[in-house]
Structures are given as C-alpha cells and as structure tokens.
Scaffold this motif. Sequence first.
Motif, PDB file in Angstrom:
ATOM      1  N   LEU A 129     -21.020  57.486  19.850  1.00 46.15           N
ATOM      2  CA  LEU A 129     -20.556  56.744  21.026  1.00 46.15           C
ATOM      3  C   LEU A 129     -20.146  55.312  20.690  1.00 46.15           C
ATOM      4  CD1 LEU A 129     -23.211  57.967  23.623  1.00 46.15           C
ATOM      5  CD2 LEU A 129     -20.757  58.428  23.707  1.00 46.15           C
ATOM      6  N   ASN A 130     -20.456  54.859  19.494  1.00 43.13           N
ATOM      7  CA  ASN A 130     -20.149  53.470  19.138  1.00 43.13           C
ATOM      8  C   ASN A 130     -18.673  53.262  18.856  1.00 43.13           C
ATOM      9  OD1 ASN A 130     -22.836  52.660  19.357  1.00 43.13           O
ATOM     10  ND2 ASN A 130     -23.300  53.294  17.261  1.00 43.13           N
ATOM     11  N   LYS A 140     -16.593  61.167  26.217  1.00 40.97           N
ATOM     12  CA  LYS A 140     -17.458  60.079  25.729  1.00 40.97           C
ATOM     13  C   LYS A 140     -17.116  58.724  26.364  1.00 40.97           C
ATOM     14  CE  LYS A 140     -16.733  60.844  21.335  1.00 40.97           C
ATOM     15  NZ  LYS A 140     -16.901  60.719  19.868  1.00 40.97           N
ATOM     16  N   GLN A 141     -15.826  58.483  26.574  1.00 42.94           N
ATOM     17  CA  GLN A 141     -15.412  57.216  27.172  1.00 42.94           C
ATOM     18  C   GLN A 141     -15.952  57.084  28.592  1.00 42.94           C
ATOM     19  OE1 GLN A 141     -14.442  54.269  25.785  1.00 42.94           O
ATOM     20  NE2 GLN A 141     -12.460  55.074  25.115  1.00 42.94           N
ATOM     21  N   ARG A 142     -15.743  58.118  29.385  1.00 44.27           N
ATOM     22  CA  ARG A 142     -16.226  58.106  30.773  1.00 44.27           C
ATOM     23  C   ARG A 142     -17.750  58.072  30.825  1.00 44.27           C
ATOM     24  NH1 ARG A 142     -14.119  62.907  33.948  1.00 44.27           N
ATOM     25  NH2 ARG A 142     -15.215  61.822  35.622  1.00 44.27           N
ATOM     26  N   TYR A 143     -18.382  58.800  29.922  1.00 42.23           N
ATOM     27  CA  TYR A 143     -19.850  58.831  29.903  1.00 42.23           C
ATOM     28  C   TYR A 143     -20.414  57.445  29.597  1.00 42.23           C
ATOM     29  CZ  TYR A 143     -24.598  59.887  28.370  1.00 42.23           C
ATOM     30  OH  TYR A 143     -25.959  59.883  28.215  1.00 42.23           O
ATOM     31  N   ARG A 144     -19.822  56.775  28.628  1.00 42.00           N
ATOM     32  CA  ARG A 144     -20.310  55.444  28.244  1.00 42.00           C
ATOM     33  C   ARG A 144     -20.091  54.428  29.366  1.00 42.00           C
ATOM     34  NH1 ARG A 144     -18.214  52.860  22.659  1.00 42.00           N
ATOM     35  NH2 ARG A 144     -16.412  52.458  23.978  1.00 42.00           N
ATOM     36  N   GLN A 145     -18.981  54.595  30.104  1.00 35.09           N
ATOM     37  CA  GLN A 145     -18.697  53.675  31.213  1.00 35.09           C
ATOM     38  C   GLN A 145     -19.638  53.886  32.392  1.00 35.09           C
ATOM     39  OE1 GLN A 145     -14.575  54.566  31.915  1.00 35.09           O
ATOM     40  NE2 GLN A 145     -13.836  53.324  30.201  1.00 35.09           N
ATOM     41  N   HIS A 172     -22.827  55.249  32.332  1.00 31.11           N
ATOM     42  CA  HIS A 172     -24.264  55.215  32.085  1.00 31.11           C
ATOM     43  C   HIS A 172     -24.659  54.030  31.213  1.00 31.11           C
ATOM     44  CE1 HIS A 172     -24.960  59.283  33.747  1.00 31.11           C
ATOM     45  NE2 HIS A 172     -23.751  59.533  33.275  1.00 31.11           N
ATOM     46  N   HIS A 173     -25.658  53.278  31.663  1.00 32.52           N
ATOM     47  CA  HIS A 173     -26.173  52.162  30.860  1.00 32.52           C
ATOM     48  C   HIS A 173     -27.070  52.690  29.738  1.00 32.52           C
ATOM     49  CE1 HIS A 173     -24.445  49.293  33.579  1.00 32.52           C
ATOM     50  NE2 HIS A 173     -25.096  49.799  34.622  1.00 32.52           N
ATOM     51  N   MET A 174     -27.917  53.653  30.089  1.00 30.61           N
ATOM     52  CA  MET A 174     -28.775  54.294  29.085  1.00 30.61           C
ATOM     53  C   MET A 174     -28.069  55.572  28.644  1.00 30.61           C
ATOM     54  SD  MET A 174     -31.562  52.505  28.605  1.00 30.61           S
ATOM     55  CE  MET A 174     -32.774  53.655  27.975  1.00 30.61           C
ATOM     56  N   VAL A 175     -27.602  55.600  27.394  1.00 29.62           N
ATOM     57  CA  VAL A 175     -26.820  56.752  26.950  1.00 29.62           C
ATOM     58  C   VAL A 175     -27.658  57.672  26.066  1.00 29.62           C
ATOM     59  CG1 VAL A 175     -24.573  55.642  27.137  1.00 29.62           C
ATOM     60  CG2 VAL A 175     -25.867  55.440  25.010  1.00 29.62           C
ATOM     61  N   GLU A 176     -27.344  58.960  26.165  1.00 28.34           N
ATOM     62  CA  GLU A 176     -28.018  59.997  25.401  1.00 28.34           C
ATOM     63  C   GLU A 176     -27.020  60.587  24.410  1.00 28.34           C
ATOM     64  OE1 GLU A 176     -30.351  64.238  26.335  1.00 28.34           O
ATOM     65  OE2 GLU A 176     -29.416  63.109  27.953  1.00 28.34           O
ATOM     66  N   ASN A 177     -27.512  61.109  23.319  1.00 32.15           N
ATOM     67  CA  ASN A 177     -26.678  61.761  22.318  1.00 32.15           C
ATOM     68  C   ASN A 177     -25.859  62.884  22.986  1.00 32.15           C
ATOM     69  OD1 ASN A 177     -25.721  63.468  20.241  1.00 32.15           O
ATOM     70  ND2 ASN A 177     -27.416  62.929  18.897  1.00 32.15           N
ATOM     71  N   PRO A 178     -24.508  62.821  22.930  1.00 34.56           N
ATOM     72  CA  PRO A 178     -23.695  63.861  23.556  1.00 34.56           C
ATOM     73  C   PRO A 178     -24.017  65.272  23.070  1.00 34.56           C
ATOM     74  CG  PRO A 178     -22.328  61.972  23.067  1.00 34.56           C
ATOM     75  CD  PRO A 178     -23.670  61.698  22.444  1.00 34.56           C
ATOM     76  N   TYR A 179     -24.444  65.408  21.814  1.00 37.88           N
ATOM     77  CA  TYR A 179     -24.825  66.732  21.317  1.00 37.88           C
ATOM     78  C   TYR A 179     -26.008  67.262  22.124  1.00 37.88           C
ATOM     79  CZ  TYR A 179     -25.339  70.520  17.890  1.00 37.88           C
ATOM     80  OH  TYR A 179     -25.382  71.755  17.286  1.00 37.88           O
ATOM     81  N   HIS A 180     -26.977  66.386  22.409  1.00 40.72           N
ATOM     82  CA  HIS A 180     -28.165  66.807  23.158  1.00 40.72           C
ATOM     83  C   HIS A 180     -27.825  67.152  24.605  1.00 40.72           C
ATOM     84  CE1 HIS A 180     -30.868  64.424  20.128  1.00 40.72           C
ATOM     85  NE2 HIS A 180     -30.242  65.452  19.594  1.00 40.72           N
TER      86      HIS A 180
END
Length: 243
Positions: free
Chosen positions: A20-21, A111-116, A118-126
């Motif tokens: 996500l970085n 990933k872009q939308r998810y990062r925007q 959520h402040h606390m992000v989880e591993n997308p694989y998980h």
Amino acid sequence: MNGSFSDYIVYVDESGDHGLNSIDPSYPIFVLVFCIFKKQDYVQSVVPLIQAFKLKHFGHDQIILHETDIRRDRGSFAFLKSRQLKFDFLNELTLIIQQSPFTSISSVIDKQRYRQKHHMVENPYHIGLRFGLERIFYCLRQSSLTHIVVEQRGKVEDDELELEFRRICAGDNYLHKPLPFQLVFADKKSNSAGLQLADLVARPIGLHYLRPEQSNRAFEIVNEKFYTNNRGDKHGYGLKCYP
C-alpha cells in the motif's frame, strides 16, 4: 482419516502486489483468486487437459504456465513473439479454462480507494483471504476438511499468512464460527495444474475491473464460473470488489 476430507480442493493465486505504500498507477489493485475444484473433476478432466496442452506445445510436461512469462514472451515462451503463434496459443489456453470444471471466488481490492477510505489499513492479501474463505464456506457447505493450496512467497510473508489464516478459521470471520479449512503451502516450482489455472485467470479479472469496456475473452470465460447466489448474482458472492 481419509474419509474426513472433503470432495473439493481449492487453489489460490494473485495478480498485482498487496503493498500500500507505493501503488502502481497502471495496476492499482490486488486480486486474490480461489479456484474450487471437485477432486474427481480435477483428476479426470483438469489435469489431463493441462498435461496434453504442455506435451503438444513443449514435448514435455515440466513447463509451468505462468501468466506473466506468457504475456512477456519470456523464457520457455519466447517462441510466442510470433503474433499468430501467440494468438493460437492463447486461444487454446482460453479453451482449456472454459473446459475445466471449477468455481471461482475472487476478491479485487482497489488499493487507492481503500487507502483513501481507511485510516487504519490492513494487508490487502488478508482482506481478500477473509472474503474468500467466508464465501468458500458458503459455497461448499461441507463440514469435512478442505485444503486451501497457496504458493510460497517467503518465510516472513508465509508466517503472516498462516497466522491470519488460522485466525480467520478460528472464528474471526463474518459468521463468527470455525471454518473447516487447512492451509497448504506449495513450492514456487510446484507443477500444479490447479495453481497454474488460478494464475491464468487472476489478471483477466483485474483487467476487467480496471477497464470493463475493453474486450477480454478470458474474463468472459471466467465470468461463467463465478460462484453466484440463488438469483445468479456474482457480485458480493463469487466476485467481491472492495471497498
């Protein structure tokens, strides 16, 4: 003990990276694909189809069909630089996907939308893993043990995945109940027909999400294999796009 195994086996592969970085603007998604095979179909139909294809095109069956190598005409697939040869080769592979009896459950993480969002992000694989395991449970509705086969990625990542897998199966899921699954790690050089099929269908699903108007023959085939609800709807069932 053998009588406690389910009639199904599940192979898992991915498209894109789960980081996500640094997000690739040309492919800002992570796709996790679960291909569910009835064991009898897998042994009697899927494996022979893949073996016959390899023997025809390579003369032996030790080639691993890897989507990235095929797409880039790399290594054993360098002969595909001929446009007509590649067209015919891909058409044959697409036909094998069509003829192979399996059910697909796939998670697409934007990933872009998810990062925007959520402040606390989880591993997308998980995230994709949880969505997938929950839906496999609904799809199979079996209490006997089903093996979930994934490719090894590295000790740290594998340890993290196994921990998350155990957590989800222990009850950290939508149902809040134990799930009868067991994780199996396959070596990257494993010549598994199921893993190779999962690898071949993952990117077409991602490309359809990014460019739904673009012609995508492979996705059209996979689209017929998604797990659906009683009304035939795949969205949220066999195809989960998040967020």
